[in-house]
Design a protein around this motif. Sequence first.
Motif, PDB file in Angstrom:
ATOM      1  N   ARG A  11      26.844  25.320  24.455  1.00  0.00           N
ATOM      2  CA  ARG A  11      27.803  24.464  23.758  1.00  0.00           C
ATOM      3  C   ARG A  11      27.863  23.095  24.438  1.00  0.00           C
ATOM      4  O   ARG A  11      27.704  22.975  25.654  1.00  0.00           O
ATOM      5  CB  ARG A  11      29.190  25.098  23.752  1.00  0.00           C
ATOM      6  CG  ARG A  11      29.269  26.404  22.952  1.00  0.00           C
ATOM      7  CD  ARG A  11      30.704  26.905  22.901  1.00  0.00           C
ATOM      8  NE  ARG A  11      30.834  28.101  22.082  1.00  0.00           N
ATOM      9  CZ  ARG A  11      30.740  29.337  22.531  1.00  0.00           C
ATOM     10  NH1 ARG A  11      30.518  29.557  23.816  1.00  0.00           N
ATOM     11  NH2 ARG A  11      30.880  30.371  21.714  1.00  0.00           N
ATOM     12  N   ARG A  20      31.075  17.966  17.965  1.00  0.00           N
ATOM     13  CA  ARG A  20      30.666  18.976  18.939  1.00  0.00           C
ATOM     14  C   ARG A  20      29.335  19.576  18.485  1.00  0.00           C
ATOM     15  O   ARG A  20      28.882  19.355  17.369  1.00  0.00           O
ATOM     16  CB  ARG A  20      31.714  20.086  19.055  1.00  0.00           C
ATOM     17  CG  ARG A  20      31.851  20.939  17.797  1.00  0.00           C
ATOM     18  CD  ARG A  20      32.927  21.988  17.967  1.00  0.00           C
ATOM     19  NE  ARG A  20      33.109  22.782  16.747  1.00  0.00           N
ATOM     20  CZ  ARG A  20      34.102  23.649  16.577  1.00  0.00           C
ATOM     21  NH1 ARG A  20      35.012  23.816  17.523  1.00  0.00           N
ATOM     22  NH2 ARG A  20      34.199  24.342  15.451  1.00  0.00           N
ATOM     23  N   GLU A  22      26.024  22.815  19.355  1.00  0.00           N
ATOM     24  CA  GLU A  22      25.522  24.025  20.004  1.00  0.00           C
ATOM     25  C   GLU A  22      24.007  24.023  19.912  1.00  0.00           C
ATOM     26  O   GLU A  22      23.425  23.520  18.942  1.00  0.00           O
ATOM     27  CB  GLU A  22      26.045  25.288  19.313  1.00  0.00           C
ATOM     28  CG  GLU A  22      27.546  25.454  19.314  1.00  0.00           C
ATOM     29  CD  GLU A  22      28.003  26.473  18.274  1.00  0.00           C
ATOM     30  OE1 GLU A  22      27.139  27.045  17.588  1.00  0.00           O
ATOM     31  OE2 GLU A  22      29.215  26.666  18.143  1.00  0.00           O
ATOM     32  N   THR A  60      30.384  28.990  16.182  1.00  0.00           N
ATOM     33  CA  THR A  60      31.223  27.926  15.629  1.00  0.00           C
ATOM     34  C   THR A  60      32.502  28.478  15.026  1.00  0.00           C
ATOM     35  O   THR A  60      33.581  27.915  15.179  1.00  0.00           O
ATOM     36  CB  THR A  60      30.438  27.154  14.552  1.00  0.00           C
ATOM     37  OG1 THR A  60      29.289  26.562  15.153  1.00  0.00           O
ATOM     38  CG2 THR A  60      31.283  26.062  13.934  1.00  0.00           C
ATOM     39  N   LYS A  62      33.932  31.240  15.832  1.00  0.00           N
ATOM     40  CA  LYS A  62      34.706  32.010  16.815  1.00  0.00           C
ATOM     41  C   LYS A  62      35.235  33.303  16.187  1.00  0.00           C
ATOM     42  O   LYS A  62      36.405  33.665  16.322  1.00  0.00           O
ATOM     43  CB  LYS A  62      35.857  31.176  17.390  1.00  0.00           C
ATOM     44  CG  LYS A  62      35.377  29.971  18.211  1.00  0.00           C
ATOM     45  CD  LYS A  62      36.530  29.174  18.771  1.00  0.00           C
ATOM     46  CE  LYS A  62      36.053  28.114  19.751  1.00  0.00           C
ATOM     47  NZ  LYS A  62      35.096  27.167  19.167  1.00  0.00           N
ATOM     48  N   THR A 161      28.862  19.993   8.688  1.00  0.00           N
ATOM     49  CA  THR A 161      28.006  20.694   9.635  1.00  0.00           C
ATOM     50  C   THR A 161      26.546  20.393   9.331  1.00  0.00           C
ATOM     51  O   THR A 161      26.133  20.404   8.178  1.00  0.00           O
ATOM     52  CB  THR A 161      28.248  22.213   9.555  1.00  0.00           C
ATOM     53  OG1 THR A 161      29.628  22.493   9.820  1.00  0.00           O
ATOM     54  CG2 THR A 161      27.393  22.962  10.565  1.00  0.00           C
ATOM     55  N   GLN A 178      28.672  19.529  14.469  1.00  0.00           N
ATOM     56  CA  GLN A 178      29.809  19.731  13.575  1.00  0.00           C
ATOM     57  C   GLN A 178      30.858  18.651  13.837  1.00  0.00           C
ATOM     58  O   GLN A 178      31.183  18.341  14.984  1.00  0.00           O
ATOM     59  CB  GLN A 178      30.423  21.110  13.784  1.00  0.00           C
ATOM     60  CG  GLN A 178      31.465  21.484  12.748  1.00  0.00           C
ATOM     61  CD  GLN A 178      31.830  22.958  12.836  1.00  0.00           C
ATOM     62  OE1 GLN A 178      32.465  23.379  13.791  1.00  0.00           O
ATOM     63  NE2 GLN A 178      31.433  23.730  11.836  1.00  0.00           N
TER      64      GLN A 178
END
Length: 298
Positions: A11, A20, A22, A60, A62, A161, A178
């Motif tokens: 991440r 953000r 990944e 993403t 979670k 995204t 994202q």
Amino acid sequence: MTKMFTDHLQRFLFDDTDVRGEIVSLEQTWRHVQDRHHYPDVIAMRLGELLSAAALLTATLKLDGIMTIEVRGAGPVTLLMAESSPGNGDLEQQLRGIARWDEDAELSQDMSLAELLGNGQIVITLDPRNGKRYQGIVALEQDTLAGCLEHYFMQSEQLPTRLWLAADGERSAGLLLQQLPQSDTQDADAWPRLSMLADTVTSEELLTLEAEPLLFRLFNEEQTRVFTPVPVAFGCTCSRERFAQALGRIDPDELRSIVEEQGQIDTHCHFCNTHYAFTAADVESLIESPEAPSPTVH
């Protein structure tokens, strides 16, 4: 810089922006999937991409539960499926995947997604441990799996995204960006700028570079904060008990008929190819106590 490959999810975020990301790198996980099924190269490449997508999207969201991505089609390939479930301890997720296709069809390495699957759709199912099951569907209207999944996020009005996916016979990898809800203090131009920079990534770079060198290659003028990578691995949720419970929901006369015809009931997991056999005695035990697992182990 080439990588000593390990299976992990990395991440990162960009300071003072609303973006953000990944990066996922899969080697052993991807090999486990291929070792259980011998897929033609063109199908394996698409399935590898989908496996990386499943890892990225699960992280993403979670999600504490199972996420399934199914690509269903009416072409030579009828199904690509990747599934993730929570890991344990330090393990972030467990991943698995399968594909189904017409083994008599003529396939070539340069076949497009549309040629492989024909008219089709992507179905994403979220099955949390606690809470309601959710399912979203989007048509296969883009040239790539990444494009189709981006379209899904746009259609479902979730956070913007972007995805970049790659796979070969040895490795599967992916990058995700994202956009988070915007704040007045954030860099308003960050999302288009970072997306444009990420668009320069190549499949070779995704498959051969470590996360930090790759991020430097793409975003060396940005303030990037990288977190500790977390491991992912191949893992299957099948068990003898789960198959026994499924059989216990079938009409007893039908179960006895199968045993009379075949001598026992043979089942196997499509993901890991583990075989489970239920003898006549096992079946009678299931009929009498459908919630109790069979004691016989095969």
